[in-house]
Design a protein around this motif. Structure first.
Motif, PDB file in Angstrom:
ATOM      1  N   ALA A 176      30.818  23.046  45.385  1.00 49.44           N
ATOM      2  CA  ALA A 176      30.642  24.104  44.394  1.00 49.44           C
ATOM      3  C   ALA A 176      30.770  25.479  45.028  1.00 49.44           C
ATOM      4  CB  ALA A 176      29.283  23.946  43.714  1.00 49.44           C
ATOM      5  N   THR A 177      30.188  25.636  46.239  1.00 49.49           N
ATOM      6  CA  THR A 177      30.304  26.920  46.926  1.00 49.49           C
ATOM      7  C   THR A 177      31.753  27.223  47.280  1.00 49.49           C
ATOM      8  OG1 THR A 177      28.119  26.544  47.868  1.00 49.49           O
ATOM      9  CG2 THR A 177      29.472  28.262  48.875  1.00 49.49           C
ATOM     10  N   PHE A 178      32.416  26.206  47.804  1.00 45.92           N
ATOM     11  CA  PHE A 178      33.830  26.373  48.147  1.00 45.92           C
ATOM     12  C   PHE A 178      34.658  26.695  46.894  1.00 45.92           C
ATOM     13  CE2 PHE A 178      37.820  23.905  47.937  1.00 45.92           C
ATOM     14  CZ  PHE A 178      38.605  24.672  48.787  1.00 45.92           C
ATOM     15  N   LEU A 179      34.338  26.001  45.817  1.00 47.29           N
ATOM     16  CA  LEU A 179      35.099  26.186  44.576  1.00 47.29           C
ATOM     17  C   LEU A 179      34.922  27.601  44.030  1.00 47.29           C
ATOM     18  CD1 LEU A 179      36.816  24.874  42.336  1.00 47.29           C
ATOM     19  CD2 LEU A 179      34.703  24.134  41.256  1.00 47.29           C
ATOM     20  N   SER A 180      33.698  28.106  44.116  1.00 46.58           N
ATOM     21  CA  SER A 180      33.450  29.451  43.618  1.00 46.58           C
ATOM     22  C   SER A 180      34.260  30.478  44.396  1.00 46.58           C
ATOM     23  CB  SER A 180      31.955  29.760  43.715  1.00 46.58           C
ATOM     24  OG  SER A 180      31.684  31.073  43.278  1.00 46.58           O
ATOM     25  N   LYS A 181      34.333  30.315  45.722  1.00 44.45           N
ATOM     26  CA  LYS A 181      35.125  31.238  46.528  1.00 44.45           C
ATOM     27  C   LYS A 181      36.616  31.074  46.267  1.00 44.45           C
ATOM     28  CE  LYS A 181      31.695  31.498  50.232  1.00 44.45           C
ATOM     29  NZ  LYS A 181      31.426  31.264  51.675  1.00 44.45           N
ATOM     30  N   LEU A 182      37.034  29.836  46.087  1.00 46.14           N
ATOM     31  CA  LEU A 182      38.454  29.588  45.821  1.00 46.14           C
ATOM     32  C   LEU A 182      38.890  30.232  44.517  1.00 46.14           C
ATOM     33  CD1 LEU A 182      41.101  28.090  46.523  1.00 46.14           C
ATOM     34  CD2 LEU A 182      40.202  26.112  45.270  1.00 46.14           C
ATOM     35  N   CYS A 183      38.058  30.123  43.480  1.00 48.96           N
ATOM     36  CA  CYS A 183      38.433  30.678  42.171  1.00 48.96           C
ATOM     37  C   CYS A 183      38.460  32.203  42.185  1.00 48.96           C
ATOM     38  CB  CYS A 183      37.452  30.191  41.099  1.00 48.96           C
ATOM     39  SG  CYS A 183      37.592  28.436  40.746  1.00 48.96           S
ATOM     40  N   ARG A 184      37.741  32.812  43.120  1.00 49.16           N
ATOM     41  CA  ARG A 184      37.776  34.267  43.225  1.00 49.16           C
ATOM     42  C   ARG A 184      38.998  34.763  43.999  1.00 49.16           C
ATOM     43  NH1 ARG A 184      32.297  33.351  42.613  1.00 49.16           N
ATOM     44  NH2 ARG A 184      31.201  34.966  41.407  1.00 49.16           N
ATOM     45  N   ASN A 185      39.708  33.868  44.630  1.00 52.76           N
ATOM     46  CA  ASN A 185      40.897  34.226  45.400  1.00 52.76           C
ATOM     47  C   ASN A 185      42.101  34.240  44.448  1.00 52.76           C
ATOM     48  OD1 ASN A 185      42.849  34.636  47.348  1.00 52.76           O
ATOM     49  ND2 ASN A 185      41.886  33.213  48.808  1.00 52.76           N
ATOM     50  N   PHE A 186      42.219  35.282  43.647  1.00 51.16           N
ATOM     51  CA  PHE A 186      43.237  35.323  42.580  1.00 51.16           C
ATOM     52  C   PHE A 186      44.658  35.343  43.137  1.00 51.16           C
ATOM     53  CE2 PHE A 186      39.558  37.632  40.629  1.00 51.16           C
ATOM     54  CZ  PHE A 186      39.183  36.610  39.791  1.00 51.16           C
ATOM     55  N   SER A 187      44.859  36.087  44.239  1.00 52.23           N
ATOM     56  CA  SER A 187      46.217  36.183  44.782  1.00 52.23           C
ATOM     57  C   SER A 187      46.710  34.836  45.277  1.00 52.23           C
ATOM     58  CB  SER A 187      46.246  37.208  45.917  1.00 52.23           C
ATOM     59  OG  SER A 187      45.342  36.821  46.955  1.00 52.23           O
TER      60      SER A 187
END
Length: 1319
Positions: free
Chosen positions: A928-939
């Motif tokens: 979940a932590t990884f996913l949250s950071k991944l989804c914030r990486n829009f570029s």
């Protein structure tokens, strides 16, 4: 010889002594005062005299007086005495009638006329007396019977008195028959001419028509026939026509039950006497009636219409020659008369022109008359009244059933009927559907109507025609082809296609239904065609084929409309559309089968009749007596259906299995298809068979237990690689197993099954587009049947992680994703990462569902224990120690604390699923932590849209599970849902918002405006999902209707028809809740929409739909006041117009009109606008339609007030504009004065002694003050007079302008003098 008998006004009239010589009663006996024995002897004496003496003894004074006494006191007689006297009178009259002919022969044989004349006079007297007394008895008995029926009271608990009943009904029929017989013999000898005594006919006719007013008499067949004979004889044979017409018209207007019987009487008279004078007189009398009279008398209009139709049915030829006098009534306002005339024309077309006899001119006249009637029927299909349009369609259906429509008119009728499918009236659409069904059933073109078959056959016969006419080109041939009417007989009936042609087309249609058609096959089939005859017959056949092709194309073109009608709110539309589509499929109309499949979602309809129609259609189409054929049909249906249709199919199949309509032999055939036991079975059919079996298992779970091993071997074996969807279906089958079958599976091949499911989830042997659906079902199956699913799920999650990251550490992976490392996804494949995120998020979601199911099981077990304890307590009155402890625990609230403890444990376990922020780390929490950071990486995600879709879907699932995780990522979710370039991502997130709003309503409440903002998305799919999500939340009371509901209202006018329909459905369902929330929301919606940049037409359509959903009068009246008050708060003319338009849409009651009049002050200032005034005029016109005289006077006064105020406001505006123009002109002049003064000041030297002119010096500030003074004085003048006085002061336009100009000049001059004085 006795004096002549003259019919009195009533029975007692015989007791009055006449002025002229006539028979009257001289000595009456009081029958009521006689004892029973005396009365019986008195009756026997009278009966003996009547039977023993001559027939005309009744004219003897003694007998006449005694018979009168008995008839006068008839109600006091016993049943035996009544029967005795009635039988004596009736038998004497019946014996008297044959003697009339014997008197006629005797008068011819004898030379002396005196005795014969005396005898004739006696017979005439006797006939009148017998008729009078018998009819008087009939009328007395009928009057007595009706009074007894009206005052009959059933007394309970009393002993019934055994009295000899008087059976009157058989006597009535016999009496009336004798009187009818008396009129049908030759009475001209008795009365001296064919015109009988006026009093005699008047008496009989009056009483006969009076009996026609009694429904009980008309129910007696014998009495009714006799009355019909009496009326027919009086009116036709004895020329009592005028009086009879008046009486008949009275009966028709007042007594609806007598209409058919009157028509029967007229028909019998015309048939017996070959004289239609009575019928013609009645038709002309109706034709002369003012059409406006039928508008006032609606019941009379309906009865007259029924009478005309009945008459046309019985006397078609006579009506066809006199129908011209009725045609003008088509222009009348009474739709009931127009309906009747349409029915008359239908009867005449069907029956009046069937004769083939006559010369050429008479046949031509009949044909032209028939054609004119058919043209009128076609024209009436566009009548202003929906009832008339529906009646015309009914008549056309009747004509089609009777084969009275020629091929030349067939397609025109079909085209009109297809057009009426879009009629605004449901009753018209219903009969249009029925007409098309009838036209298919009785079509003259053959049993199969495929367009390809017609085109192929037509092409062949055109080639044949070219061979017969080698010198004529194809174009000229089509021009010279005779009209469609050439294939009809002279009387307009249809001549069907040649049998050989029909058989050939049937064969073509059969081949078409089994395999695809190509041009080579048609060409080969066209080598030989049946030879039907000569050139003219071939031309006629081609014309018929062209008509059949047009009919087939017309029916095929209606398919899109029929699909729309299946979504109609009218149950009759849906039911009849399904019937028509079934008939179209039977006749192989192109597109019928595809359209018919779209009825499946209607299985979820809450209307029982619609569901039954769908179920019956499903049974008739797909369920046959042959189980193999049934199974094949169901398999093909399952393989060709989409997701929505499969859900509906599952609902229908499970219902049919529970009812036994799908038999066990059909289930066995489905297993044969699944196991490839039937030759030619494909993997796709096997998958379809298993799908149907899973649907059947929903209502009978034991169906799957017998073939568990086959499901595993075939569903996950080599055939799954041929048909990947088979594995997903096998997972569904495992989930549908019963509890006993699950236990067997775990004991026998449990480990193997779980290994297969794990391999399916973590393996790569399924295609990418199939894997997600299969993995979804596989994880669901694991959680459904595994005893400890979290252990296997953990193993699957770890394997998925290792397949994605391999030797990469999790911390390193998070840092790469957080630091936007470009090389991150080159090492980690995006597809594998998408799969991993899907698996982990789906496991987390199923874990949440599993925890909730465990909690439910615990609570159910606890409830069962408490119930058992309660039963034991009731069974045993003596409480034991344990039971006492339980009751004490309940009193202390320990049971409630157990529930609270259970809830706490449930919350803790749910939090532990996603526990990234706690000390106890787990795999899903780290993910979940990884996913949250991944989804914030829009570029990074923009380069991989599929990964973004998977990542956001997984993020939404984690947010649904954990409230803290949801709160921390809500901003991210709304950022993505608003700005993501992929509409798939935005659409998925929109759907997830609905789930989050249900799970955590308090967290989503501040974001309500953003949720409504999805309704403005550029993507159609996003807007559609937003409408669905918001509809679900609001209608299920999960979200309050806030101030953003206007966004949903705008969707009513969305460019996409689907979204518009969904928005309309939402407001329709919302209007059913409570006291209709739309009523409270409407003013706010109006205010919001008025400020939006909406097209005028769109605004009007939206408000018309919303106001149309408000039905209660009280709400309408309250809205009048609310809308009027809104005028005070706005100054924009556009909003004035919109508010007045909404007022014009309301349904005004008397209270509503009064409230509108009372609120005049609130909207009076807006009446200067023409558009506002036009809307108020519309309201006034509405009010006048229903207003009573008192209210109508108020409305007229209100209208006059509005017009006057509008005129005054317009004139006031005109005056203000003129004043403004004058002020501008005056300002320009003063500006010129100021400029010239400034120029003089700039001159350095000037002669001080020189006089300064008026225009040399001007102070700008003082000039401005003077202008303000002028404008203020003008305003004071304007405001000091009311509008009416201002109109009077402005006597003439030119004079007023001159005066204003002079005043302005004086003002300017005085200001200039003041300036000179100051200088």
């Amino acid at each position: 010889m006795a004096p002549p008998f003259v019919f009195p006004q009533n029975l007692r009239g015989l007791e009055e002594e006449p002025e002229n010589n006539r028979l009257f009663v001289q000595n009456t006996a009081d029958v009521a005062s006689l004892r029973a024995s005396e009365l019986e002897e008195f009756v026997k004496g009278v009966s003996f005299d009547l039977s023993d003496r001559e027939l005309f003894c009744v004219e003897d004074q003694d007998v006449f007086d005694r018979v009168y006494s008995l008839v006068h006191g008839f109600c006091n007689l016993s049943p035996a005495c009544k029967c005795n006297i009635v039988e004596s009178l009736r038998s004497n009259l019946s014996v008297l009638l044959p003697n009339v002919d014997s008197i006629s022969r005797a008068s011819q044989d004898q030379d002396d006329d005196a005795p014969i004349l005396d005898r004739i006079t006696s017979y005439r007297n006797a006939l009148k007396i017998y008729t009078f007394f018998l009819f008087t008895i009939v009328m007395a008995e009928e009057s007595n019977s009706s009074s007894i029926d009206s005052t009959k009271v059933t007394a309970r608990g009393r002993k019934k008195q055994t009295l000899q009943s008087w059976n009157w009904e058989p006597q009535r029929g016999r009496i009336l028959n004798v009187i009818a017989n008396s009129l049908e013999i030759n009475l001209s000898l008795l009365f001296g001419s064919s015109n009988l005594d006026e009093n005699y006919l008047a008496f009989i006719a009056k009483n006969s028509f009076s009996l026609f007013e009694n429904a009980a008499v008309l129910r007696d067949t014998e009495a009714k026939v006799a009355l019909c004979r009496i009326i027919g004889a009086c009116a036709t044979k004895y020329h009592y026509t005028v009086q009879s017409c008046a009486s008949i018209m009275h009966l028709i207007h007042k007594y609806d039950f007598a209409v058919a019987h009157i028509a029967d009487a007229i028909s019998r008279a015309e048939s017996k006497y070959s004289d239609g004078t009575l019928a013609v007189s009645l038709v002309r009398e109706i034709g002369r009636t003012d059409p406006k009279a039928f508008v006032k008398d609606t019941v009379g209009a309906e009865n007259v219409g029924r009478f005309l139709v009945e008459l046309a049915d019985r006397l078609p030829k006579l009506m066809s020659t006199n129908v011209g006098v009725l045609i003008p009534h088509f222009g009348g306002e009474s739709y009931k008369i127009r309906n009747a005339l349409v029915g008359v024309l239908g009867k005449l077309v069907a029956k009046a022109f069937n004769d083939t006899e006559g010369d050429v001119s008479s046949k031509s006249l009949r044909l032209r008359t028939k054609q004119a009637m058919l043209e009128i029927l076609l024209e009436r299909c566009r009548d202003v009244s929906a009832y008339t349009r529906s009646r015309v369609l009914q008549v056309w259906a009747e004509l089609c059933e009777e084969h009275s429509v020629s091929i030349g008119l067939w397609n025109e009728v079909a085209s009109i009927s297809a057009g009426r499918l879009e009629d605004k009236s449901a009753i018209v659409r219903k009969h249009a559907l029925n007409l098309l069904i009838t036209m298919l059933q009785h079509n003259p073109f053959g049993p199969q109507l495929r367009i390809a078959s017609f085109e192929a056959t037509l092409k062949q016969y055109k080639r044949k025609l070219n061979e017969l006419e080698p010198n004529i080109s194809t174009d000229e041939t089509s021009k010279d082809v005779p009209s469609d009417g050439d294939s009809c007989s002279g009387d307009g009936e249809v001549d069907d296609l040649h049998p050989s042609v029909t058989n050939k087309m049937h064969q073509d249609s059969l081949t078409d239904s089994c395999q695809e058609e190509n041009g080579d096959e048609i060409k080969e089939n066209g080598e030989s065609v049946p030879d039907i005859g000569n050139l003219e017959q071939t031309r006629a056949l081609i014309a018929s084929l062209e008509a059949g092709l047009s009919f087939s194309k017309c029916m095929s073109a209606t398919m899109p409309i029929l699909v729309q009608l299946m979504a109609s709110s009218s149950a009759s539309d849906v039911e009849n559309t399904i019937l028509l589509l079934m008939r179209c499929k039977q006749f192989q109309i192109d597109g019928a089968e595809t359209s018919l499949r779209k009825m499946l979602p209607l299985a979820f309809s809450q209307d029982k009749s619609i569901y039954e129609a769908v179920e019956n259609a499903f049974i008739s189409i797909y369920i046959s007596k042959n189980p193999v054929e049934t199974a094949k049909q169901l398999v093909n249906l399952a393989t060709d259906s989409n997701i929505g249709d499969l859900a509906a199919l599952e609902y229908v199949v499970s219902a049919l299995v529970s009812k036994g309509d799908i038999s066990s032999s059909t289930i066995s055939s489905l297993w044969d298809f699944f196991c490839f036991n039937i030759n030619g079975t494909t993997a796709q059919q096997s998958r379809g068979a298993l799908s149907i079996l899973c649907m059947a298992a929903k209502s009978s779970s034991g169906i799957l237990g017998s073939h568990i091993q086959d499901i595993i071997d075939i569903g996950f074996g080599r055939w799954a690689k041929v048909e990947p969807l088979l594995a997903r279906t096998a997972c569904t089958a495992i989930q549908r197993l019963s509890q006993e079958d699950r236990k067997k599976l775990l004991l026998s091949t449990g480990s193997r099954v779980f290994g297969i499911l794990e391999n399916l989830i973590t393996g790569n042997w399924l295609p990418e587009n199939i894997w997600y659906a299969a993995a979804d079902k596989a994880i669901g199956a694991i959680y459904m049947i595994h005893p400890t699913p979290e252990t296997l799920a953990s193993s699957i999650a770890k394997k998925s992680l290792n397949m994605v990251f391999g030797d990469f550490g999790q911390d390193e992976t998070q840092n790469d994703a957080d630091n936007n490392n470009v090389d991150f996804l080159t090492t980690v494949q995006a597809a594998k990462l998408s799969r991993f995120l899907f698996v982990v998020s789906h496991i987390a979601m199923n874990q949440l569902v599993y925890i909730e199911s465990c909690i439910q099981k615990i609570r159910k077990q606890k409830a069962r224990k408490e119930k058992a304890a309660g039963d034991n307590q009731n069974a045993d009155d003596n409480l034991g120690p344990a039971q006492e402890n339980n009751s004490i625990n309940a009193e202390l609230g320990l049971a409630a604390s157990e529930d609270a403890l259970l809830d706490t444990l449930a919350e803790r376990t749910e939090r532990e699923i996603v526990s990234a922020g706690s000390r106890e780390k787990n795999l899903i929490g780290d993910c979940a932590t990884f996913l949250s950071k991944l989804c914030r990486n829009f570029s990074l995600l923009q380069k991989h849209p599929e990964l973004q879709a998977s990542a956001m879907l997984a993020l939404c699932r984690f947010m649904i599970i954990d409230a803290n995780f949801c709160e921390s990522n809500l901003q991210l979710l709304f950022t993505v849902v608003e700005n993501a370039p992929s509409e798939v991502v935005r659409s998925n997130c929109t759907v997830s918002l609905g789930d989050l709003a249900v799970r955590f309503p308090n967290l989503l409440e501040p974001w309500t405006e953003n949720m409504y903002g999805r309704l403005r998305d550029a993507s159609v799919s996003v807007r559609k999902n937003a409408v669905l999500v918001l509809s679900h939340l609001i209608l299920n009371d999960m979200m309050k209707v806030k101030g953003y509901i206007n966004e949903m209202a705008i969707c009513i006018e969305d460019d996409d028809e689907r979204i518009s329909s969904l928005a309309k459905l939402f407001f329709h369902e919302l209007s059913k809740k409570g006291s209709n929330p739309i009523y409270n929301l409407l003013p706010d919606i109006l205010g919001q929409l008025s400020n939006r940049d909406l097209k005028r037409e769109s605004f009007r359509n939206i408000m018309q739909f919303l106001i149309g959903s408000i039905k209660k009068d009280k709400q309408m009246e309250a809205l009048v006041e609310k809308l009027c008050n809104r005028f005070c708060g706005v100054t924009d003319t556009k909003q004035w117009e919109y508010i007045s338009y909404c007022l014009s849409l309301l349904t005004f009651t008397e209270k509503g009109i009064k409230k509108l009049i009372e609120s005049f002050k609130t909207y009076g200032h807006a009446l200067a606008e023409d558009s506002v005034m036009e809307n108020f005029r519309s309201i006034i016109n509405k009010g006048k339609k229903f207003a009573k005289p008192e209210l109508k006077a108020c409305i007229d006064e209100f209208e006059e007030k509005l017009n006057k105020f509008h005129a005054e406001k317009k004139e006031q505006e005109e005056t203000e504009r003129n004043a403004q123009m004058h002020r501008e002109k005056a300002g320009n002049k003063m500006e010129g004065v100021a400029i010239s003064g400034k120029v003089k000041e700039e001159i350095p030297e000037y002669d001080e002694g020189e006089d300064v002119s008026e225009s040399e010096v001007a102070d700008p500030s003082e000039e401005e003050s003077e202008e303000e003074a002028v404008s203020d004085s003008e305003q004071q003048v304007t405001s000091s007079h009311p509008p009416s006085e201002k109109l009077k002061t402005r006597g003439g336009g030119a004079k007023a302008k001159g005066q204003e100009k002079q005043s302005e000049v004086k003002t300017v001059r005085s200001s200039r003098r003041n300036l000179r004085h100051r200088s």
